[in-house]
Design a protein around this motif. Structure first.
Motif, short mmCIF file in Angstrom:
data_model
loop_
_atom_site.label_atom_id
_atom_site.label_comp_id
_atom_site.label_asym_id
_atom_site.label_seq_id
_atom_site.Cartn_x
_atom_site.Cartn_y
_atom_site.Cartn_z
N GLN A 1 0.64 -1.45 -0.44
CA GLN A 1 0.01 -0.06 -0.20
C GLN A 1 0.75 1.03 0.15
O GLN A 1 0.29 2.31 -0.28
N GLN B 1 4.18 4.10 -1.66
CA GLN B 1 4.23 4.17 -2.72
C GLN B 1 5.66 4.55 -3.16
O GLN B 1 6.44 5.15 -1.91
N ARG C 1 6.94 6.26 -10.09
CA ARG C 1 6.06 5.15 -9.58
C ARG C 1 7.32 3.66 -10.00
O ARG C 1 7.07 3.40 -11.05
N ARG D 1 -1.54 6.30 -3.61
CA ARG D 1 -1.33 5.04 -2.29
C ARG D 1 -1.86 5.61 -0.78
O ARG D 1 -2.13 7.25 -0.38
N GLN E 1 -7.35 5.96 -3.34
CA GLN E 1 -6.22 4.94 -4.50
C GLN E 1 -7.14 4.51 -5.22
O GLN E 1 -8.18 3.99 -4.41
N TYR F 1 -2.00 -5.25 -9.88
CA TYR F 1 -2.77 -4.65 -9.53
C TYR F 1 -3.61 -4.88 -10.56
O TYR F 1 -3.99 -5.16 -11.43
#
Length: 815
Positions: A229, A231, A238, A274, A555, A574
């Motif tokens: 969870q 980032q 990312r 996030r 999120q 994801y």
């Protein structure tokens, strides 16, 4: 009336004394010391008999010191009013005094870039203070450098000041500066590194960036939030899943890093997406003077770093690392099972220094991990698992200061994360012999950010980010143990704009007010959210800070680690929000205090926090085996609250950190546990984390790391009928075919490092002693005969003892 009254007194005085006619050529000598200006003017009137006309307000309260020897009237009057802000002129035989017209001085801007004097790297979070001019012991204005080493102080009154620059690890600068009216230049300031004995193996140290060893294959926990969870950002890019299994290797090679920022709460508006914390990593630009580097060889991994000039005003940095913890330490849990693990990583950065304080950089990252095991079951059944996951990213970024009050950066980013799982079965009768799962997510992103230093009270930040996601993949029910899942064809777009005002209410109080607005659009639905952000910092003195924050985060892209192999290994995937899969939202509040002692050598911090999560996602076992991801989805809420106490010894021969945290976490779903709250699967009530480092001299360093989280109780009740999990309604959380939560574990690491020189090459030899976590596979697999593919395997966590400690030897050479 006052002018007429003043004129009347001057003429009346001349008449009463019976002065002769004006004699401006007559000379007089006088010696005034701290005399009232009015009295001095009266003396000139008496001596020279020249009427003086002035306004009372122009001379009231002014004192004069003057010397004159045989001076005529003009010279005498000039000396008397010198420094009083007055001018005089003759008009009709009278001397008229007027206030000197002064133009207001144009305010200046004191701005600059602070860099390391040896490497040229930007120095982040350096404190800048202007002292004086009225009282050099008091701070006139202060600020800190941003993440690129830039600072700006607007609307400075011209004059002489003393600038104080300091940063832990660098020598403090105290220099006199003279700021001219209208000055708006950008200064280049260098800080000299100070030889400090910093701990090499604490997460606060730069060299051990993002150690994953706080959790078995799960990375860094931040305030009760699992690592998936959080980032992870590399140069603003990312990185979806940079974690290595086991935790014995840091996420990135620490020698290639310049800075690491960990934001557990109070998330600024330029971060989003996030509901956990933020870990933002910045690479070094690379040395521009000569080619240099280092190489490391060890029993667990080897690495190589090269840096130097490339062309004119151009530098490069490249880092490669290969991990092989299974070579010297085969992952045995008996003679019938062997696990293989490997990891590889490449980091590269090329920087071009443009005109002024602008630069263009191109950053690349590639990481790949693999895990394989073999399990033998009863009746000749066998299972071979092969898991591979990795990340790739490229970031082109333009950074610079457009003026002394405007800083900016823009980025064009591509990032990709993928994994594949291959399960080979034998001896299970009918059914497929090989079962495959694979997944991929790609992002193309454009980002623009600007910071405008408006005046001494306001600094405005704003920007926009556009991301195009694309996912593809199919997850087998054997891997997920819930249902087959298809993630093909999802291509959502995410547009975010943000704004923040850093408002200095008074010199010791700074407020941050901002918001982030996001629109998430796809063929499966459109969603939007506005997340407010607030922060407050109060600094009564230089060593004491009170702070609080309140931040909301939405999120839209969700990590799946809820069942099957995803519970145990970092091969997560994801899935996007849609009309049927709502976005999750969190609200985080914190309140803390930190105190620095002995010139920042010691730090004590206490912080409390509260986080609530709405539309939390969980998934349940579906007996039809034909359900989609949204069919198995349950929505609920969660909350976590607690406190942390940290004590740091930051410099000196003996350094270390001690952190204790306590938290209470609970989740609640209407379809689970009768709607009553329960502790989540990876909850931790107590944590103690300690690191120490001692350097008796420049050649030797001793260190230790100890991490002790509280254990989690495995559920007492398990289903009596494995083919129908819902026959037991007493479950306190979503069904887990593997029978329980991960219990707590303890980590212990001891290290001895020796520095020496061979043929003018600096060498570091290190011996680490590690307990079994990260070296031995803690998961026990069991095979079972079942017509349901999802029920053919079961994995449980087998706690490892704290002892014995396993040795790791490494040798690092710099050149």
């Amino acid at each position: 009336m006052k002018v007429k009254h003043t004129i009347f007194i001057s003429l009346l005085f001349a008449a009463v004394v019976g002065a002769p006619a004006q004699d401006r050529l007559k000379t007089h000598s006088f010696h005034f010391r701290d005399l009232d200006l009015r009295a001095g003017l009266d003396s000139l009137l008496q001596w020279y008999s020249v009427p003086l006309i002035y306004l009372e307000k122009d001379v009231a309260g002014k004192r004069v010191s003057a010397d004159c020897s045989d001076c005529r009237f003009e010279d005498a009057l000039t000396k008397v009013i010198e420094g009083c802000g007055l001018l005089w002129k003759m008009a009709g035989g009278q001397a008229v005094l007027q206030q000197m017209e002064t133009k207001p001085e144009v305010p200046a801007t004191f701005a600059g870039m602070i860099r390391d004097s040896l490497t040229g790297e930007a120095v982040v979070d350096a404190d800048i203070a202007l002292l004086g001019p009225e009282d050099p012991s008091k701070i006139y204005r202060w600020c800190s450098t941003n993440q690129f080493g830039f600072f700006s102080l607007r609307t400075i009154q011209p004059g002489a000041y003393v600038i104080n620059l300091r940063r832990i690890g660098y020598r403090t600068i105290n220099e006199a500066v003279n700021i001219q009216p209208g000055d708006a230049g950008i200064r280049d300031i260098n800080l000299s590194p100070q030889q400090l004995m910093l701990p090499e193996i604490t997460i606060q140290g730069r060299r051990s960036a993002l150690t994953a060893s706080e959790g078995i294959s799960r990375g860094v926990y931040i305030r009760g939030t699992p690592s998936d969870q959080n980032q992870y950002l590399l140069e603003g890019t990312r990185i979806y899943n940079p974690l290595h299994f086991g935790g014995i290797l840091s996420t990135f090679n620490g020698d290639a890093l310049r800075d690491l920022q960990v934001i557990p709460g109070g998330v600024p508006p330029y971060y989003g997406g996030r509901i956990g914390g933020i870990l933002d990593v910045t690479l070094r630009d690379g040395g521009g003077e000569r080619i240099s580097g280092s190489t490391s060889f060890g029993t667990l991994s080897s690495s190589l770093i090269l840096e130097g000039p490339l062309f004119d005003r151009m530098s490069y940095l490249i880092s490669g690392r290969r991990g092989y913890p299974d070579v010297l330490f085969p992952w045995y849990r008996g003679n019938d099972r062997i696990s293989d693990l490997g990891t590889s990583e490449v980091l590269a950065k090329v920087t071009r220094h443009l005109s002024g304080n602008q630069r263009l950089s191109l950053t690349g990252y590639f990481g790949r991990d693999s895990y394989e095991n073999q399990i033998a079951g009863i009746a000749g059944s066998q299972l071979s698992n092969s898991l591979r996951w990795g990340n790739a990213a490229v970031n082109l970024r333009w950074i610079g200061a457009a003026s002394s009050s405007l800083f900016f950066y823009t980025s064009a980013i591509f990032t990709r994360y993928a994994f594949d799982a291959e399960h080979r079965l034998a001896g299970f009768g009918s059914g497929p012999g090989t079962i495959l799962s694979d997944y991929m997510i790609e992002d193309i992103a454009l980002r623009a950010h600007a910071e405008y230093f408006y005046d001494e009270y306001h600094t405005v930040q704003g920007g926009a980010e556009l991301v195009r996601h694309r996912t593809a993949g199919r997850i087998s029910d054997f891997s997920s143990q819930i249902a087959p899942m298809s993630l093909d064809g999802y291509s959502p777009s995410e547009l975010s704009v943000y704004f923040q005002d850093q408002w200095r209410l008074v010199p010791s109080v700074l407020a941050e007010l901002g918001a982030r607005a996001t629109s998430f659009v796809s063929r499966e639905g459109s969603l939007s959210a506005v997340d407010p952000r607030f922060g407050l910092l109060v600094s009564p003195d230089d060593g004491l800070r009170f702070y609080s924050s309140l931040s909301a985060v939405t999120q839209f892209m969700h990590p799946y680690r809820n069942s099957g192999i995803f519970l145990f290994y970092p091969s997560i995937f994801y899935y996007p929000s849609s009309d049927n899969v709502p976005a999750s939202t969190s609200l985080h509040a914190s309140l803390g205090i930190e105190k620095y002692f002995d010139e920042d050598r010691y730090r004590i911090g206490v912080e409390s926090y509260f986080r609530t999560i709405q539309k939390l996602h969980e998934f349940v076992f579906d007996t039809t085996a034909q359900a989609t991801l949204s069919d198995a989805l349950l929505l609920g809420e969660g909350k976590v609250y607690g406190a942390e106490v940290t004590i740091d010894k930051r410099t000196g021969r003996f350094t270390g950190s001690l952190r204790y945290s306590v938290s209470w976490a609970s989740n609640r779903f209407s379809g689970l546990n009768g709607g009553e709250p329960f502790r989540p699967r990876f909850d931790r009530r107590h944590e103690v984390y300690a690191t120490v480092s001692y350097s008796p001299n420049a050649q030797w360093t001793l260190g230790a790391v100890c991490f002790d989280p509280s254990g989690l109780k495995v559920r007492a009740e398990t289903p009596s009928d494995r083919t129908n999990p819902f026959t037991n309604g007493a479950y306190a959380e979503p069904y887990d075919l593997n029978g329980g939560r991960l219990p707590g574990f303890q980590r212990l690491e001891l290290q001895v490092m020796h520095r020496l020189s061979w043929r003018n090459l600096p060498i570091e030899a290190a011996l680490r002693l590690l307990n079994g976590y990260g070296l031995l596979d803690p998961f026990d697999w069991e095979l079972r005969q079942s017509s349901d593919t999802r029920l053919r395997w079961r994995a449980t966590f087998d706690p490892l003892p704290l002892f014995p400690l396993y040795p790791e030897v490494s040798l690092n050479v710099r050149f």
